[in-house]
Write an enzyme that holds these catalytic residues in place. Structure first.
Site, PDB file in Angstrom:
ATOM      1  N   ASP A 124       0.622  -1.230   0.125  1.00  0.00           N
ATOM      2  CA  ASP A 124      -0.008   0.146  -0.120  1.00  0.00           C
ATOM      3  C   ASP A 124       0.947   1.364  -0.105  1.00  0.00           C
ATOM      4  OD1 ASP A 124       0.789  -0.202   2.751  1.00  0.00           O
ATOM      5  OD2 ASP A 124      -1.168   0.019   3.571  1.00  0.00           O
TER       6      ASP A 124
HETATM    7  C1  LIG Z   1       6.648  -7.993  15.021  1.00  0.00           C
HETATM    8  C2  LIG Z   1       5.655  -7.127  15.885  1.00  0.00           C
HETATM    9  C3  LIG Z   1       4.741  -7.884  16.316  1.00  0.00           C
HETATM   10  C4  LIG Z   1       6.039  -5.854  16.471  1.00  0.00           C
HETATM   11  C5  LIG Z   1       6.794  -4.911  15.547  1.00  0.00           C
HETATM   12  C6  LIG Z   1       6.109  -3.700  15.150  1.00  0.00           C
HETATM   13  C7  LIG Z   1       5.529  -3.769  13.566  1.00  0.00           C
HETATM   14  C8  LIG Z   1       4.959  -5.401  13.475  1.00  0.00           C
HETATM   15  C9  LIG Z   1       4.642  -2.559  13.258  1.00  0.00           C
HETATM   16  C10 LIG Z   1       5.193  -1.339  13.615  1.00  0.00           C
HETATM   17  C11 LIG Z   1       4.886  -0.143  12.440  1.00  0.00           C
HETATM   18  C12 LIG Z   1       4.094  -1.159  11.449  1.00  0.00           C
HETATM   19  C13 LIG Z   1       2.524  -0.946  12.105  1.00  0.00           C
HETATM   20  C14 LIG Z   1       4.099  -0.800   9.934  1.00  0.00           C
HETATM   21  C15 LIG Z   1       3.507   0.618   9.856  1.00  0.00           C
HETATM   22  C16 LIG Z   1       2.907   0.886   8.428  1.00  0.00           C
HETATM   23  C17 LIG Z   1       1.737   0.061   8.172  1.00  0.00           C
HETATM   24  C18 LIG Z   1       0.904   0.414   7.080  1.00  0.00           C
HETATM   25  C19 LIG Z   1       0.045   1.776   7.451  1.00  0.00           C
HETATM   26  C20 LIG Z   1       1.825   0.935   5.591  1.00  0.00           C
HETATM   27  C21 LIG Z   1      -0.173  -0.636   6.798  1.00  0.00           C
HETATM   28  O1  LIG Z   1      -1.191   0.113   5.618  1.00  0.00           O
HETATM   29  C22 LIG Z   1       0.462  -1.787   6.200  1.00  0.00           C
HETATM   30  C23 LIG Z   1       1.325  -2.570   7.565  1.00  0.00           C
HETATM   31  C24 LIG Z   1       2.414  -1.494   7.823  1.00  0.00           C
HETATM   32  C25 LIG Z   1       3.398  -1.660   7.656  1.00  0.00           C
HETATM   33  C26 LIG Z   1       3.075  -1.802   8.928  1.00  0.00           C
HETATM   34  C27 LIG Z   1       3.311  -3.263   9.354  1.00  0.00           C
HETATM   35  C28 LIG Z   1       3.627  -3.488  11.003  1.00  0.00           C
HETATM   36  C29 LIG Z   1       4.479  -2.544  11.829  1.00  0.00           C
HETATM   37  C30 LIG Z   1       5.712  -2.778  11.101  1.00  0.00           C
END
Ligand SMILES: CC(C)=CCC[C@@H](C)[C@H]1CC[C@@]2(C)[C@@H]3CC[C@H]4C(C)(C)[C@@H](O)CC[C@@]45C[C@@]35CC[C@]12C
Length: 650
Positions: A391
């Protein structure tokens, strides 16, 4: 009044104007919006613990800021929550307690006394969620035999097995990768009087008397969001059995394999790593492999990328930034305002940042290191980070295409085509898009989630947000090129069908990365519309009816993180500008910008703006893995402006 009656709203121009001025004044020299991406409360302690294992401490100014931050976010009951807005958990309470002690705070500090009073009756370190125990084991404050096993030999299993680690969601895989190396080595910090004291402070009994077998199973109810299944317990037993007989040779091979994977991740991300946890753990691995070696030095140099100084102290951000994501949204918001002469410089700068941060090549030996191609993608943060997301690529592409008619897009057509190619390559069989990769394993693998505190971490599955963004980007691309392309058409149609399947009975979509139904529904509606749904489409009508049914009497919308945790609408105390903006963007997209509901929402949003052009701080609007809140600093500056701009259009 009917939902679709034409009612002229008082113009929002002065409000939008002030909002745009704030956006312009907070734009970075590089053209992006860089800011606070804090919230999770397990990052600082992992960092401090990692440094301690390496015989280091944060330098004094940082130490002061970190201590201030931890003090500031200690809950009234003495504990710390999974994130800064959540109730206390043993996992984060014990870890933050240890972090403060490692940073020199005294055992008899009144706040630490209160912390012990909170976590000791709940079982102390023995009742911590799984990740806490792993970090404590690394510090020598817990025994490895009291952990659920994480053998590195899992990496040597046949890749065709659904449980091969390469099939895990990349965040889960990248966190458990260094954990498996450290577990395989039983790596431990050197003994010290401070650690000996901590072993007395964080257990509610004598450390020497602990029953480590029982400890493996123990976890405080405060820390359980995802209960351990019989499948997980069986897998743990199997791995424990293996651990008892594990041969040295195989272990060395597995450790070598894991280390190669760690090196590949470090190099592909310029030692930033996919996130703060594997950043720290990879660094600690290198410390054990080659203390003071080039890898450790490279890691130390990129540590500052994760720290952010704010009014509440110094925090560790959940990513190296959210710059690309915020910048792509900011561009679309500003373009929606009509992009006057006054905003052109801001857009031009943003266009420069977006151009400079597209990933231009694949990683080294992608198949060997289990990486999806990267070329053409946009990451969440910066090019150097090197992990494109479906995305983020879509929003990057959408931003470029929004800039195109203004003559401000700087990304050449061939590179936009690469982005399209990457998006197409990431579509799952179910028609949806996951985050970073294709879905690699069955969703059923979630029954092996060992984290206690998070949900949906095992497999990268399709999400409404990612799917909608990709569908929107492909539709914008189709409009831009005006060239027939069956692959694009088919991808859009399959994406739309997937979005329809995800819609709930009540007309909403649940958000996974934003709080919660206002976010998910915005994406659901935008995706269907981009795919060609007509405004009369019953799915859209049900969606807007859902939103209207949750509008507050003052015109606003309000949701809190518990919406995501509980899977049902949970109302906040006051109206929230970000939720209200998402709801308005949805109503407007579905053709209801002139409705009474939209008029009242916009009126509330305008009235909520402060004289300085900002909207006042409000509860966190970002979330991950269903449980942990994460703060998106720029959302309050972007979405209200965007929503007012689209509601103002006739
Ligand atoms: C492995 C675990 C449980 C913890 C570490 C934290 C990360 C998993 C997450 C911290 C930032 C995230 C949320 C990241 C941020 C952007 C989103 C997004 C808005 C682009 C979304 O639409 C798709 C998923 C995201 C990449 C995210 C995944 C999870 C994190 C890396």
């Amino acid at each position: 009044m009917s939902a679709t009656a034409e009612v002229r709203t008082p113009r929002s121009e002065p409000v939008i104007q002030r909002g745009l001025e704030v956006l312009a004044s907070t734009q970075d020299a590089e053209g992006s919006w860089y800011g606070d991406y804090g919230g999770p409360q397990f990052l600082i302690p992992i960092y401090v613990a990692g440094l301690h294992v390496m015989g280091r401490v944060p330098e004094p100014a940082q130490r002061e800021g970190l201590v201030a931050y931890l003090r500031r976010h200690q809950n009234a009951d003495g504990g710390w929550g999974l994130d800064v807005e959540s109730p206390s958990q043993v996992f984060t309470s014990v870890l933050n307690y240890v972090a403060l002690r490692l940073m020199g705070v005294a055992e008899d500090d009144p706040r630490l006394r209160r912390a012990r009073q909170w976590f000791l009756p709940r079982g102390g370190a023995l009742a911590s969620g799984a990740w806490g125990k792993i970090i404590l084991a690394l510090l020598g404050l817990y025994e490895y035999r009291g952990l659920q096993p994480v053998p590195p030999e899992l990496w040597l299993l046949p890749e065709s097995l659904p449980v091969h680690p390469s099939r895990l969601w990349c965040h889960c895989r990248m966190v458990y990768l260094p954990m498996s190396w450290l577990y395989g080595r039983k790596a431990r910090a050197p003994e010290s009087p401070l650690l000996a004291a901590l072993r007395r402070e964080i257990f509610d009994g004598d450390y020497a008397q602990v029953d480590w077998t029982a400890a493996r199973e123990r976890v405080s109810p405060t820390d359980v969001y995802t209960p351990r299944t019989v499948w997980l317990k069986a897998a743990n037993q199997l791995m424990l059995g293996y651990e008892r007989v594990a041969g040295k040779q195989l272990r060395e091979r597995a450790l070598g394999f894991a280390l190669e994977q760690i090196r590949a991740e470090d190099e592909a991300t310029h030692y930033i790593c996919i996130g703060p946890i594997n950043k720290v753990l990879n660094m600690v691995v290198w410390h054990f492999v080659n203390p003071e070696g080039p890898e450790v030095r490279a890691h130390l140099e990129r540590l500052p990328d994760y720290f952010y100084e704010a009014a509440d102290g110094i925090k560790m951000n959940g990513y190296n930034s959210s710059e690309l994501w915020d910048t792509a949204f900011a561009v679309q918001a500003v373009v929606a305002t009509g992009a006057s002469e006054a905003t052109r410089p801001m857009l031009a700068e943003a266009a420069r940042f977006i151009e400079a941060n597209q990933v231009l090549e694949d990683t080294r030996e992608p198949a060997r290191f289990y990486r999806h191609p990267s070329k053409g993608g946009w990451p969440f943060s910066t090019r150097e980070h090197g992990w494109p997301i479906s995305d983020c690529t879509a929003e990057g592409l959408k931003a470029c295409l929004a800039l195109e008619p203004l003559g401000l897009n700087r990304v050449p057509e061939a590179r936009l085509q690469d982005a399209v190619g990457l998006i197409l390559s990431m579509q799952n069989k179910d028609g949806g898009w996951a985050t970073y990769e294709l879905q690699r394993g069955p969703q059923l693998l979630e029954v092996l989630n060992p984290s206690d505190v998070f949900s949906t971490i095992m497999v990268d599955i399709s999400y409404v947000e990612c799917t909608s963004a990709c569908v929107q980007a492909l539709a914008a691309w189709r409009k831009h090129t005006q060239r027939p392309d069956a692959r694009v058409d088919e991808a859009i149609a399959r994406g739309a069908a997937f979005i329809r399947k995800l819609q709930r009975e009540d007309g909403s979509w649940v958000g996974s990365w934003g709080v919660c139904f206002t976010y998910g529904t915005w994406f659901g509606v935008k995706g269907l519309l981009a795919a060609g749904a007509s405004p009369e489409d019953p799915a859209l009508r049900r969606a807007t009816a859902f939103l209207r049914s949750h509008q507050r009497s003052d015109g606003s919308w309000s949701e809190v993180v518990d919406s995501c945790r509980q899977g049902r609408w949970v109302e906040g105390k006051d109206g929230h500008a970000v939720n209200t903006a998402w709801a308005l963007l949805t109503l407007a997209a579905a053709g209801e910008q002139a409705s009474d509901s939209a008029r009242r929402g916009a009126q509330w949003l305008r009235g909520r703006q402060q004289p300085d052009g900002r909207w006042p701080p409000e509860p966190i609007a970002g979330i991950f893995n269903r449980t942990c809140a994460i703060h998106y600093d720029a959302y309050l500056r972007i979405f209200p402006v965007w929503a007012l701009a689209v509601c103002d259009k006739r």
